[in-house]
Design a protein around this motif. Structure first.
Motif, PDB file in Angstrom:
ATOM      1  N   HIS A 290       0.837  -1.207   0.000  1.00  0.00           N
ATOM      2  CA  HIS A 290       0.000   0.000   0.000  1.00  0.00           C
ATOM      3  C   HIS A 290       0.873   1.259   0.000  1.00  0.00           C
ATOM      4  CE1 HIS A 290      -3.653   2.319   1.156  1.00  0.00           C
ATOM      5  NE2 HIS A 290      -2.766   3.100   1.735  1.00  0.00           N
ATOM      6  N   HIS A 294       1.468   4.001  -3.123  1.00  0.00           N
ATOM      7  CA  HIS A 294       1.193   5.437  -3.006  1.00  0.00           C
ATOM      8  C   HIS A 294       2.200   6.275  -3.797  1.00  0.00           C
ATOM      9  CE1 HIS A 294      -2.188   6.302  -0.478  1.00  0.00           C
ATOM     10  NE2 HIS A 294      -1.726   5.740   0.609  1.00  0.00           N
ATOM     11  N   GLU A 313      -6.472   7.320  -1.289  1.00  0.00           N
ATOM     12  CA  GLU A 313      -6.608   6.172  -0.375  1.00  0.00           C
ATOM     13  C   GLU A 313      -7.485   5.067  -0.965  1.00  0.00           C
ATOM     14  OE1 GLU A 313      -4.565   5.763   1.709  1.00  0.00           O
ATOM     15  OE2 GLU A 313      -3.843   7.746   2.286  1.00  0.00           O
ATOM     16  N   TYR A 374     -11.423   4.896   3.062  1.00  0.00           N
ATOM     17  CA  TYR A 374     -10.469   3.890   2.578  1.00  0.00           C
ATOM     18  C   TYR A 374     -11.184   2.710   1.893  1.00  0.00           C
ATOM     19  CZ  TYR A 374      -6.155   5.686   4.752  1.00  0.00           C
ATOM     20  OH  TYR A 374      -5.046   6.425   5.074  1.00  0.00           O
TER      21      TYR A 374
HETATM   22 ZN    ZN Z   1      -2.875   5.047   2.147  1.00  0.00          ZN
END
Ligand code: ZN
Ligand code: B3K
Length: 849
Positions: A290, A294, A313, A374
């Motif tokens: 994750h 990003h 997100e 999220y």
């Molecule tokens: Zn994140």
């Protein structure tokens, strides 16, 4: 210094920044009590913004001096920042401030953890480091010089030069201040290298305290897997010469994607078989992925403002979910994601904290790093992919990367890429971002003359501030099965756009059995009356693994609800279905484990609320135990043999095949323990050579009230390992009998190892209290009082962690009047605390309103 009260920020009030930043030079003279930060920032007027009043954010800073183009200036300073007269054209701002990282217990800005310096700037922490336009649409090129006697000095980007007591870093990629990071400490690295598809040779490091070096290998593998995956699936390569990860013990959340310098909660990166469970390994792999992902979705393309948080997100969660699915199997991953979404996001949607994926306003943005932003944000990306198809999805992402690289973008920008690639009108789909609440889908069907007619309805219940809801654009994946179990219509993506809509399937010989919402194609609640026989049929025959599991799940939920509400025994069709699933060796053990795992007490409570019942936590606790006992009795002859077959010989391997066997084995151990008095669990505990097996056995023993010796042995074995000790604290609270939970929690707060200022330890104790529903929701309110006492104590030190834990009270509206009154009293006590943080005050008032 003038003060200013907390304000509500509205999406509708967005205005472009008046000034942009070209370059930033920062010099840090590190010292625990008085770090000097010298900034030199090149500003220029933004042609697309208004130059009304020059404002820089700044909080808890001691301003020593300020200059513009070399001339001293005297800005007007408040508790939130400063204003100053500036020239008409470009200019250089210089300032020196003093900050005290050793006093920073909020863990936001520059702070100290275990003797090292580290930072956390997202969302608005950079303003605690120096005066700056601390908003994501201001992107600058940073050069950082660190002066300190710490041996390791890190910042973003590539290293430029270093010498005795200093180091310089330069990040060539313009970035918003929230991605700034600095680390200084006495750390050692687990190092490796990676060559990108663009032939860039990248140095990889995971920096840890010396004693943790044996817990880095897995994280490094996960990082390299992530780098390869993003190249192969998205064509995205890493763009610096070095990628550093640092493990920190005191951290408010999981990890942070600072450019080139990811900072991780040590619990989310450190792993070895003896101390980490299979679930830990999988979670660590996903979080490393994750944060790495990003780099493109968040860093190269960032958010225009914090209302667009889901842009980075939601998309990055969707990317890490797909990565995990590719590595470990999509069916089980989808089940786990749906379970999580239902447990956390549906719960959020159903209570006082409901908000849209893109909220319209906030007081404290840190309160909006939620399951809705999220996980539901990720579901919206998944729905887009289902609606446009895999090829168009990839093309839309390529366009997004090409068009917005180096920009701070919006949801509108994102959706425009899909509309431009596909020519589709996505205006109704865009409502998903603005409308809170979980849609409920109703189903009715009809068969005549070879035509099967399926009518779907949708309804989204009101949420705070949004009484009226409009129909959404919902992809509903449907397949049809013949009564003999064969599939006669493979999965079709129906597009439900109206409040009620009819779909027909022609040319069928007999009435089919529908399999609806395959692969959980949308984040909705399917509200459907179905016979036990039909559910059992789908549990046996559905070709869609998600719906096969879902059929078992609904049968289990029925069994639990019936037990709690009427005392009924579980249906034979359900028990037989479980047995058949358990014995079906064509099914992956991890999948069988999911089918064999009962819905949680909270799941039962949620289902009762939907049926307008009064969920009594203690009755649910008792009813669930009785059903588990009935299942154990029904499967008594097969539990031990299958448990034996699930034992994995040889060295521990955290990957999916072995992990799946251990998962199923340990679900079975849970049932076995209910009928063998803990014999097998004792043996497994004694023989275990990895944490998965050890802690599963301990949990089983605690479950039947026999774990005290093992618990003491566990502590003696692991007292020097803080991450394992978090497990020790948490497990015994979660597994405790509800009558003992509050007293046990209170006792554990007296334990010398209870370091309440460490967020991991605080969460392991109080998060576990809240996760034991029957223990926490005592009618006498003692669970609420204990939590409130500690939140009041923590808030002045660490508002973020306090505010997050206030969510334990979000089921207020679903409790009976006695509990509600006790909850309100506890919340009011928190809310009335003098000097309460903005973070916690906002959460309390939203829950109470
Ligand atoms: Zn994140
Ligand atoms: N972006 C960070 C979360 C920041 C939380 C600020 N309170 C981690 C992540 O989502 O990857």
């Amino acid at each position: 210094m003038k003060d200013s009260a907390p304000q509500t920020v509205h999406l509708a009030d967005y205005t472009a920044p008046g000034w942009l930043v070209d370059s930033v030079h920062l010099t840090f003279h590190l010292s625990p009590d008085a770090t000097r930060v010298i900034s030199r920032i090149a500003f220029r007027p933004n042609p697309d913004g208004a130059q009304d009043q020059f404002f820089l954010h700044g909080e808890q800073l001691e301003l020593v001096s300020a200059q513009i183009d070399g001339q001293p200036v005297a800005p007007d300073v408040t508790t939130r920042g400063l204003t100053c007269d500036v020239p008409d054209g470009p200019f250089i701002w210089q300032a020196e401030v003093i900050i005290a990282p050793a006093d920073n217990t909020a863990l936001e800005g520059l702070y100290m953890s275990g003797g090292m310096y580290c930072t956390q700037c997202e969302a608005e922490g950079f303003r605690k480091i120096t005066y700056y336009p601390d908003r994501p649409d201001v992107m600058g090129v940073f050069t950082v010089r660190i002066e300190s006697d710490m041996p390791l000095l890190l910042s973003n980007g590539n290293p430029v030069a270093s010498g005795d007591g200093w180091a310089e870093w330069h990040d060539p990629w313009p970035k918003p201040a929230y991605l700034f990071a600095l680390v200084a400490g006495d750390l050692v690295a687990h190092s490796d290298r990676f060559t990108t598809m663009e032939n860039r040779d990248v140095a990889l490091n995971i920096w840890v305290r010396p004693g943790d070096l044996d817990k880095c290998a897995f994280g490094m593998t996960a990082l390299k897997d992530s780098m390869i995956w993003d190249e192969r699936t998205h064509g995205r390569a890493y763009d610096l010469d070095i990628f550093n990860i640092v493990a920190v013990d005191d951290f408010n959340m999981g990890a942070m994607e600072n450019k080139g310098l990811n900072i991780f909660n040590s619990s989310c990166v450190l792993a070895k078989p003896e101390t980490s469970t299979d679930a830990d390994f999988e979670r660590i792999e996903a979080i490393i992925a994750h944060e790495y992902f990003h780099n493109w979705t968040g860093n190269r393309i960032t958010c225009r403002d914090w209302f667009q948080l889901c842009l980075k997100e939601g998309l990055t969660v969707f990317r890490d979910q797909t990565f995990t699915g590719d590595l470990r199997g999509h069916a089980v991953k989808r089940i786990d994601d749906a379970l999580m979404l239902r447990a956390r996001q549906f719960r959020e949607d159903a209570g006082p904290l409901a908000h849209p994926v893109r909220p319209a306003s906030f007081v404290e943005i840190n309160n909006f790093y939620t399951a809705t932003v999220y996980e539901k944000g990720a579901e919206l990306v998944g729905m887009l992919k289902r609606l446009v198809g895999d090829d168009h999805y990839r093309q839309s992402l390529d366009l997004y990367f090409d068009r917005h690289d180096g920009q701070a973008a919006t949801i509108e920008d994102w959706l425009a890429c899909f509309a431009d690639v596909t020519g589709r009108d996505l205006s109704q789909f865009a409502l998903w971002y603005a409308q809170a609440g979980t849609p409920q889908i109703g189903v009715s069907d009809h068969f005549a003359d070879g035509t099967y007619t399926l009518t779907l309805t949708q309804h989204t219940p009101a949420t705070p501030g949004q009484p009226d809801k409009q129909p959404l654009h919902i992809p509903v994946a449907v397949g049809l099965l013949a009564p003999d179990g064969s599939q006669i219509v493979p999965t079709q993506m129906l597009e439900l756009t109206q409040a009620s809509q009819t779909f027909t399937f022609d040319g069928l010989a007999e009435k089919p059995v529908p399999s609806i919402l395959r692969d959980f194609s949308a984040p909705v609640i399917l509200d459907r009356d179905q016979t036990t026989a039909e559910r059992a049929f789908l549990l046996t025959y559905d070709t869609d693994p998600f719906n096969r599991w879902e059929a078992g799940r609904t049968l289990a939920l029925d069994a639990l609800l019936n037990r709690v509400m009427t005392g009924a025994d579980p249906d034979a069709a359900y028990l037989d279905g479980l047995r058949a699933t358990l014995l079906d060796d064509t099914l992956h053990p991890a999948f069988r484990a999911r089918v064999l795992t009962l819905p949680s007490e909270q799941d039962v409570s949620d289902a009762m609320v939907r049926r307008k019942g009064d969920p009594d936590p203690m009755q649910i606790y008792i009813g669930r135990r009785e059903i588990r006992q009935a299942i154990a009795a029904h499967l008594h002859d097969v539990l031990a043999p299958v448990h034996d077959r699930m034992q994995v010989p040889g060295p521990y391997d955290p990957r999916a095949d072995d992990a799946g066997k251990r998962t199923l084995g340990n679900v079975l151990l849970g049932y076995l323990t209910l009928i063998d008095g803990g014999r097998r669990a004792q043996a497994q505990y004694a023989d275990a050579d990895n944490m998965t097996q050890q802690i599963a056995a301990l949990a089983c023993l605690l479950d039947i009230g026999q774990g005290q010796d093992a618990l003491a042995a566990f502590r003696a074995q692991w007292q020097a390992d803080r991450l394992v000790m978090d497990k020790w604290f948490g497990l015994q609270i979660r597994q405790s009998h509800p009558d003992d939970t509050v007293a046990l929690t209170e006792r554990l707060t007296q334990d010398p190892a209870f370091d309440w200022k460490n967020p991991n330890r605080f969460r392991s104790v109080f998060g576990s209290l809240a996760a034991n529903p029957a223990g926490f929701h005592r009618t006498d309110g003692s669970g609420y009082d204990l939590l409130a006492d500690w939140l009041i104590r923590l808030d002045p030190l660490n508002p973020q962690t306090t505010a997050r834990m206030v969510t334990a009270f979000d089921s207020l509206g679903r409790q009976n009047p006695t509990r509600q009154a006790a909850m309100r009293a506890a919340l009011a006590r928190i809310g009335d605390t003098k000097g309460l943080s903005r973070d916690t005050a906002e959460m309390v008032s939203r829950i109470l309103s």
